[in-house]
Design a protein around this motif. Structure first.
Motif, PDB file in Angstrom:
ATOM      1  N   GLN B 128       0.800  -1.224   0.000  1.00 45.96           N
ATOM      2  CA  GLN B 128       0.000   0.000   0.000  1.00 45.96           C
ATOM      3  C   GLN B 128       0.845   1.293   0.000  1.00 45.96           C
ATOM      4  N   PRO B 129       1.885   1.408   0.852  1.00 49.88           N
ATOM      5  CA  PRO B 129       2.660   2.657   0.806  1.00 49.88           C
ATOM      6  C   PRO B 129       3.371   2.866  -0.530  1.00 49.88           C
ATOM      7  N   ILE B 130       3.773   1.777  -1.162  1.00 52.98           N
ATOM      8  CA  ILE B 130       4.415   1.899  -2.481  1.00 52.98           C
ATOM      9  C   ILE B 130       3.375   2.435  -3.465  1.00 52.98           C
ATOM     10  N   ALA B 131       2.146   1.905  -3.386  1.00 54.40           N
ATOM     11  CA  ALA B 131       1.072   2.375  -4.263  1.00 54.40           C
ATOM     12  C   ALA B 131       0.777   3.856  -4.024  1.00 54.40           C
ATOM     13  N   TYR B 132       0.768   4.283  -2.750  1.00 52.12           N
ATOM     14  CA  TYR B 132       0.540   5.699  -2.462  1.00 52.12           C
ATOM     15  C   TYR B 132       1.681   6.562  -3.022  1.00 52.12           C
ATOM     16  N   GLY B 133       2.897   6.055  -2.933  1.00 55.74           N
ATOM     17  CA  GLY B 133       4.044   6.785  -3.483  1.00 55.74           C
ATOM     18  C   GLY B 133       3.901   6.961  -4.988  1.00 55.74           C
ATOM     19  N   LEU B 134       3.510   5.885  -5.670  1.00 54.25           N
ATOM     20  CA  LEU B 134       3.327   5.943  -7.121  1.00 54.25           C
ATOM     21  C   LEU B 134       2.160   6.861  -7.479  1.00 54.25           C
ATOM     22  N   ALA B 135       1.074   6.754  -6.698  1.00 53.30           N
ATOM     23  CA  ALA B 135      -0.110   7.571  -6.958  1.00 53.30           C
ATOM     24  C   ALA B 135       0.226   9.061  -6.828  1.00 53.30           C
ATOM     25  N   ALA B 136       0.920   9.406  -5.747  1.00 59.40           N
ATOM     26  CA  ALA B 136       1.287  10.806  -5.527  1.00 59.40           C
ATOM     27  C   ALA B 136       2.163  11.303  -6.679  1.00 59.40           C
TER      28      ALA B 136
END
Lengths: 292, 227
Positions: B128-136
């Protein structure tokens, strides 16, 4: 005070050609006293084998105290086996002039080597501020079992501050890293998401190529402990309890799930247990003893 | 503070609980904690949220910030390394699985809402944090934003779940979240400042009770949430 201790074991051969583990280097400094010892109580992984190396860490003084900087370096050489124990629990104390105390422990377990580590509890005495860092590097076919117990304050006492980090690498890759930041000043440490109202917490980490510590599924041990398989390899048994006896019992129950040789054959429990003690079992069925 | 890129509507969009990535199905360990009677009222709920933010939320925030930074630099190898390193911070297999499920769902949802090459620069489900990093990064936001989104998510999910598993009202719940705003901002500042740090030196604060309750949750009868 600054103190550095070092310990190295190697595999040698006895006169009849059987492999034995020897303490090749043992450097003691200040309050960090390392002493070769004999087998003591049930031991995981080594089954009272006389050919393994056994060393105990004895604190020659109170502490660590605020301001102290200690380090311990352990190398379990290729094919050797080391059982490292501790003579007593460690009281983490505030220093006369405040400040943090620090203990760094670096352990290398080489190819084919076995490391069994059973330190006694770290007790975070009120007012202490201790940083405890453990780094373990394991060869792919090395085995390790280590226990780790923390007590948040002496009986009825507020906890001191303890920041403890454990990092394990196997074959050069991280497989486990956890830091606990507990005690006054640490945000949210008494949260029901972190340690809640418990005063004792600890874990057992078991890593090795054996089937019994790889390919496991998570298991609950009572309401406040669980066996948790790590992503890459190895497992951790986490437990929280209200006292040290309860904590030790949960960790032993968890270790028992691993079977031999990870779980040592246990000595019979002290005290009479109605379920297992032959006399009590007989008496329990006697009509005169109901409700007595 | 200097790391903040300034308020963007993209930050509001990504932090909106109505973004359909399935977060509503998870209580972040709150349901099992309530069943164990460790959270019973507004005060213990606030403490639960604070502890979750300061440990699991903070660690995830650091990884989100580092991932965003790596994504903005097109450093796919570092993103993979961060994803693998995040595994070592999560002893509970249930928590690891939930984190990958939420990461996959966030990437999938955003891919249909706002297709961007960065979202799929790593194959397979990411944490999830990797996904948030990519999303941002895909919206041109920075590491602080990624950390703040992740940290906010770490409390907003359980806060929303509290309405169902605890007899409380939305005002009490949001008041607990509001009290945590200074802490969340401070943790995001700290996470953003570590964005370029070596993966194995990133924070690793554990939450022993969350790890145990995550496994207990699986065995709960008639549970309302997936985690």
């Amino acid at each position: 005070m600054t103190a550095r201790a070092r310990l190295t074991t190697t595999r040698a051969h006895s006169d009849d050609g059987t492999p034995v583990s020897r303490v090749a280097r043992l450097r003691t400094e200040g309050p960090l006293a390392l002493r070769p010892v004999g087998a003591r109580g049930p031991e995981p992984l080594v089954r009272a084998d006389a050919r393994v190396a056994r060393v105990a860490l004895a604190s020659g003084a109170a502490g660590p105290l605020g301001g102290d900087d200690f380090s311990l370096e352990v190398r379990v050489g290729e094919g050797s086996t080391l059982v490292l124990s501790e003579v007593s629990s460690t009281l983490l104390l505030p220093g006369p002039h405040g400040g943090r105390s620090r203990m760094r422990i670096a352990i290398t377990v080489e190819s084919g080597a076995t490391f069994s580590w059973r330190p006694e509890p770290l007790i975070a005495v009120r007012g202490c501020h201790h940083v405890h860092e453990i780094d373990v590097d394991l060869a792919p076919d090395a085995r390790m079992i280590m226990r780790d117990e923390v007590v948040l304050g002496r009986y009825g006492e507020e906890s001191g501050r303890l920041s403890q980090r454990v990092r394990i690498r196997r074959d050069g890759h991280s497989i486990y890293q956890q830091r606990l930041d507990l005690g006054p000043g640490a945000p949210g440490w008494r949260s029901p998401a972190v340690v809640g109202g418990y005063t004792c917490l600890g874990n057992v980490l078991a890593v090795g190529p054996d089937e019994s510590v790889t390919g496991r599924v998570a298991q609950l041990i009572g309401d406040t402990a669980a066996l948790l398989p790590l992503r890459r390899s190895g497992l951790v048994i986490n437990a929280l309890a209200d006292d040290t006896v309860g904590l030790r019992r949960l960790l032993e129950d968890g270790t028992d799930l691993l079977g031999e040789p990870w779980s040592p054959p246990r000595l019979p429990k002290q005290g009479l247990n109605a379920e297992s003690h032959p006399v009590m079992t007989r008496l329990a069925g006697h009509p005169d003893l109901v409700e007595r | 503070m200097a790391d903040r890129t300034g308020l963007s509507a993209a930050l509001l969009l990504l932090g909106d609980g109505r973004l359909p990535f399935g977060g509503y199905a998870h209580s972040g360990g709150l349901e099992a904690t309530v069943r164990a009677a460790r959270v019973t009222d507004a005060a213990s709920l606030r403490s639960f949220l604070e502890g979750r933010a300061a440990t699991a939320g903070y660690v995830a925030g650091c990884f989100a910030a580092a991932c965003c930074d790596a994504a903005l630099a097109d450093d796919v190898a570092r993103i993979r390394l961060l994803d693998a390193e995040f595994d070592t911070r999560m002893p509970s297999p249930s928590n690891r699985e939930v984190s990958r499920t939420l990461g996959r769902q966030l990437v999938r949802a955003l891919s249909s809402i706002h297709a961007h090459a960065l979202l799929n620069c790593v194959s397979g489900a990411v944490h999830q944090p990797i996904a948030y990093g990519l999303a941002a990064a895909s919206f041109g936001l920075g590491p602080w934003d990624a950390a703040a989104l992740m940290l906010y998510d770490s409390v907003s999910g359980p806060a929303a779940a509290a309405l169902k598993v605890l007899s409380t009202d939305p005002f009490t719940v949001q008041s607990a979240v509001a009290e945590l705003v200074p802490l969340l901002d401070e943790l995001a500042d700290d996470a953003a400042s570590r964005r370029a740090g070596a993966a194995d030196e990133l924070p690793a604060l554990g939450s022993p009770l969350l790890d145990i309750t995550a496994e207990q949750h699986r065995g709960l009868e008639a549970r309302l949430f997936a985690s």
